[in-house]
Design a protein around this motif. Structure first.
Motif, PDB file in Angstrom:
ATOM      1  N   ASP A  29       0.855  -1.191   0.000  1.00 37.55           N
ATOM      2  CA  ASP A  29       0.000   0.000   0.000  1.00 37.55           C
ATOM      3  C   ASP A  29       0.890   1.239   0.000  1.00 37.55           C
ATOM      4  OD1 ASP A  29      -2.236   1.624   0.181  1.00 37.55           O
ATOM      5  OD2 ASP A  29      -2.261   1.550   2.372  1.00 37.55           O
ATOM      6  N   LEU A  30       1.332   1.652  -1.218  1.00 38.60           N
ATOM      7  CA  LEU A  30       2.198   2.830  -1.346  1.00 38.60           C
ATOM      8  C   LEU A  30       1.413   4.003  -1.901  1.00 38.60           C
ATOM      9  CD1 LEU A  30       5.456   1.269  -2.801  1.00 38.60           C
ATOM     10  CD2 LEU A  30       5.007   1.999  -0.469  1.00 38.60           C
ATOM     11  N   SER A  31       1.777   5.178  -1.478  1.00 41.14           N
ATOM     12  CA  SER A  31       1.119   6.380  -1.987  1.00 41.14           C
ATOM     13  C   SER A  31       1.660   6.699  -3.379  1.00 41.14           C
ATOM     14  CB  SER A  31       1.386   7.558  -1.038  1.00 41.14           C
ATOM     15  OG  SER A  31       2.740   7.894  -1.072  1.00 41.14           O
ATOM     16  N   PRO A  32       0.936   7.514  -4.157  1.00 47.13           N
ATOM     17  CA  PRO A  32       1.435   7.869  -5.494  1.00 47.13           C
ATOM     18  C   PRO A  32       2.738   8.667  -5.442  1.00 47.13           C
ATOM     19  CG  PRO A  32      -0.867   8.521  -5.222  1.00 47.13           C
ATOM     20  CD  PRO A  32      -0.399   8.017  -3.914  1.00 47.13           C
ATOM     21  N   SER A  33       3.001   9.332  -4.336  1.00 47.34           N
ATOM     22  CA  SER A  33       4.226  10.139  -4.221  1.00 47.34           C
ATOM     23  C   SER A  33       5.342   9.370  -3.517  1.00 47.34           C
ATOM     24  CB  SER A  33       3.922  11.433  -3.466  1.00 47.34           C
ATOM     25  OG  SER A  33       3.503  11.135  -2.150  1.00 47.34           O
ATOM     26  N   HIS A  34       5.302   8.046  -3.596  1.00 46.43           N
ATOM     27  CA  HIS A  34       6.299   7.223  -2.895  1.00 46.43           C
ATOM     28  C   HIS A  34       7.729   7.503  -3.392  1.00 46.43           C
ATOM     29  CE1 HIS A  34       8.533   3.777  -1.443  1.00 46.43           C
ATOM     30  NE2 HIS A  34       8.775   3.413  -2.688  1.00 46.43           N
ATOM     31  N   ASP A  35       7.912   7.591  -4.709  1.00 45.48           N
ATOM     32  CA  ASP A  35       9.261   7.810  -5.242  1.00 45.48           C
ATOM     33  C   ASP A  35       9.834   9.147  -4.787  1.00 45.48           C
ATOM     34  OD1 ASP A  35       9.470   5.400  -6.577  1.00 45.48           O
ATOM     35  OD2 ASP A  35       8.515   6.187  -8.394  1.00 45.48           O
ATOM     36  N   ALA A  36       9.019  10.192  -4.815  1.00 47.48           N
ATOM     37  CA  ALA A  36       9.489  11.514  -4.392  1.00 47.48           C
ATOM     38  C   ALA A  36       9.801  11.519  -2.890  1.00 47.48           C
ATOM     39  CB  ALA A  36       8.451  12.576  -4.725  1.00 47.48           C
ATOM     40  N   SER A  37       8.945  10.882  -2.098  1.00 46.45           N
ATOM     41  CA  SER A  37       9.176  10.839  -0.646  1.00 46.45           C
ATOM     42  C   SER A  37      10.442  10.061  -0.312  1.00 46.45           C
ATOM     43  CB  SER A  37       7.986  10.200   0.065  1.00 46.45           C
ATOM     44  OG  SER A  37       6.830  10.968  -0.120  1.00 46.45           O
ATOM     45  N   LEU A  38      10.623   8.937  -0.997  1.00 48.61           N
ATOM     46  CA  LEU A  38      11.811   8.128  -0.741  1.00 48.61           C
ATOM     47  C   LEU A  38      13.078   8.911  -1.105  1.00 48.61           C
ATOM     48  CD1 LEU A  38      12.993   5.369   0.072  1.00 48.61           C
ATOM     49  CD2 LEU A  38      12.827   4.715  -2.332  1.00 48.61           C
ATOM     50  N   GLY A  39      13.053   9.572  -2.251  1.00 46.87           N
ATOM     51  CA  GLY A  39      14.220  10.371  -2.660  1.00 46.87           C
ATOM     52  C   GLY A  39      14.515  11.494  -1.684  1.00 46.87           C
ATOM     53  N   ALA A  40      13.472  12.166  -1.208  1.00 46.72           N
ATOM     54  CA  ALA A  40      13.669  13.258  -0.251  1.00 46.72           C
ATOM     55  C   ALA A  40      14.245  12.735   1.063  1.00 46.72           C
ATOM     56  CB  ALA A  40      12.350  13.987  -0.010  1.00 46.72           C
ATOM     57  N   HIS A  41      13.720  11.609   1.543  1.00 44.73           N
ATOM     58  CA  HIS A  41      14.229  11.036   2.798  1.00 44.73           C
ATOM     59  C   HIS A  41      15.666  10.559   2.650  1.00 44.73           C
ATOM     60  CE1 HIS A  41      10.803  11.232   5.490  1.00 44.73           C
ATOM     61  NE2 HIS A  41      10.017  10.884   4.472  1.00 44.73           N
ATOM     62  N   LEU A  42      15.992   9.945   1.519  1.00 49.58           N
ATOM     63  CA  LEU A  42      17.373   9.498   1.304  1.00 49.58           C
ATOM     64  C   LEU A  42      18.328  10.689   1.259  1.00 49.58           C
ATOM     65  CD1 LEU A  42      16.890   6.660  -1.339  1.00 49.58           C
ATOM     66  CD2 LEU A  42      17.673   6.397   1.012  1.00 49.58           C
ATOM     67  N   ALA A  43      17.941  11.754   0.561  1.00 53.18           N
ATOM     68  CA  ALA A  43      18.802  12.941   0.481  1.00 53.18           C
ATOM     69  C   ALA A  43      19.004  13.583   1.854  1.00 53.18           C
ATOM     70  CB  ALA A  43      18.197  13.953  -0.488  1.00 53.18           C
ATOM     71  N   ARG A  44      17.918  13.665   2.648  1.00 50.61           N
ATOM     72  CA  ARG A  44      18.036  14.258   3.981  1.00 50.61           C
ATOM     73  C   ARG A  44      18.905  13.401   4.895  1.00 50.61           C
ATOM     74  NH1 ARG A  44      16.503  13.300   8.696  1.00 50.61           N
ATOM     75  NH2 ARG A  44      15.046  11.684   8.096  1.00 50.61           N
ATOM     76  N   MET A  45      18.766  12.090   4.801  1.00 49.29           N
ATOM     77  CA  MET A  45      19.552  11.214   5.662  1.00 49.29           C
ATOM     78  C   MET A  45      21.027  11.235   5.272  1.00 49.29           C
ATOM     79  SD  MET A  45      16.845   8.067   6.068  1.00 49.29           S
ATOM     80  CE  MET A  45      17.769   7.102   7.247  1.00 49.29           C
ATOM     81  N   VAL A  46      21.329  11.378   3.990  1.00 49.63           N
ATOM     82  CA  VAL A  46      22.726  11.495   3.555  1.00 49.63           C
ATOM     83  C   VAL A  46      23.304  12.812   4.067  1.00 49.63           C
ATOM     84  CG1 VAL A  46      24.205  11.844   1.528  1.00 49.63           C
ATOM     85  CG2 VAL A  46      22.564   9.984   1.565  1.00 49.63           C
ATOM     86  N   GLU A  47      22.512  13.882   3.982  1.00 45.20           N
ATOM     87  CA  GLU A  47      22.976  15.200   4.438  1.00 45.20           C
ATOM     88  C   GLU A  47      23.208  15.222   5.946  1.00 45.20           C
ATOM     89  OE1 GLU A  47      21.022  19.566   4.609  1.00 45.20           O
ATOM     90  OE2 GLU A  47      20.898  18.540   2.682  1.00 45.20           O
TER      91      GLU A  47
END
Length: 177
Positions: free
Chosen positions: A53-71
């Motif tokens: 059960d993924l939201s339509p904005s799953h790819d954008a959310s995942l990318g944002a979380h990965l970028a924030r966690m790397v930063e």
């Protein structure tokens, strides 16, 4: 109309947030001995944890979380493009990456030299230079007429500038000069 984001734990029917699921996926990859996980594998792990059960904005959310966690330094992006926990990246012992272009020369210790050509050495026994203003001197019409009047009197006569006129001997004899 209020919209809920998939990162809100209270609004989400499934337990766990994106950062927690990302860390769980990376923890399983380090147990397998792999050097990090690609983004697609992390996405599949989050999909499995959410039960498909993924939201339509799953790819954008995942990318944002990965970028924030790397930063923030929680995870590290490896040179091969995979993501790994920050402790696993330090254990990998990857050498630091060089920048583009030729590396700079080592700096010499001591004072910096000024730019341009160095000045000529000055002679301490030489007479002091008289400085003149820059450029051509102004042409004064009034001063030249006063100099002509004083020349007639003979007192303080100034010599006119430039070469004197050339006298031709054949005209001097006749009196045309």
């Amino acid at each position: 109309m209020a919209t809920s984001t998939p990162t809100d734990e209270a609004a989400s029917p499934h337990p766990g947030s994106y950062p927690q699921m990302i860390m769980d996926a990376l923890a399983t990859s380090t147990l397998d001995g792999a050097e990090g996980l690609p983004r697609s594998a992390i996405s599949k792990h989050v999909d499995a944890a959410r039960g498909g059960d993924l939201s339509p904005s799953h790819d954008a959310s995942l990318g944002a979380h990965l970028a924030r966690m790397v930063e923030d330094g929680e995870i590290v992006r490896m040179p091969n493009g995979n993501y790994a926990p920050s402790a696993a990246a330090d254990d990998a012992g990857a050498p630091p990456r060089r920048g583009r272009g030729r590396p700079p020369k080592p700096k010499a210790p001591g004072p910096r030299r000024p730019r341009g050509r160095p000045p000529k050495p000055r002679d301490p026994l030489a007479p002091a230079k008289v400085s003149r203003p820059r450029g051509r001197p102004p042409k004064n019409g009034a001063a030249s007429t006063e100099a002509a009047e004083t020349a007639e009197d003979g007192a303080g006569a100034k010599r006119p500038r430039g070469r004197p006129p050339k006298v031709r001997p054949q005209f001097a004899e006749v009196g045309f000069v």
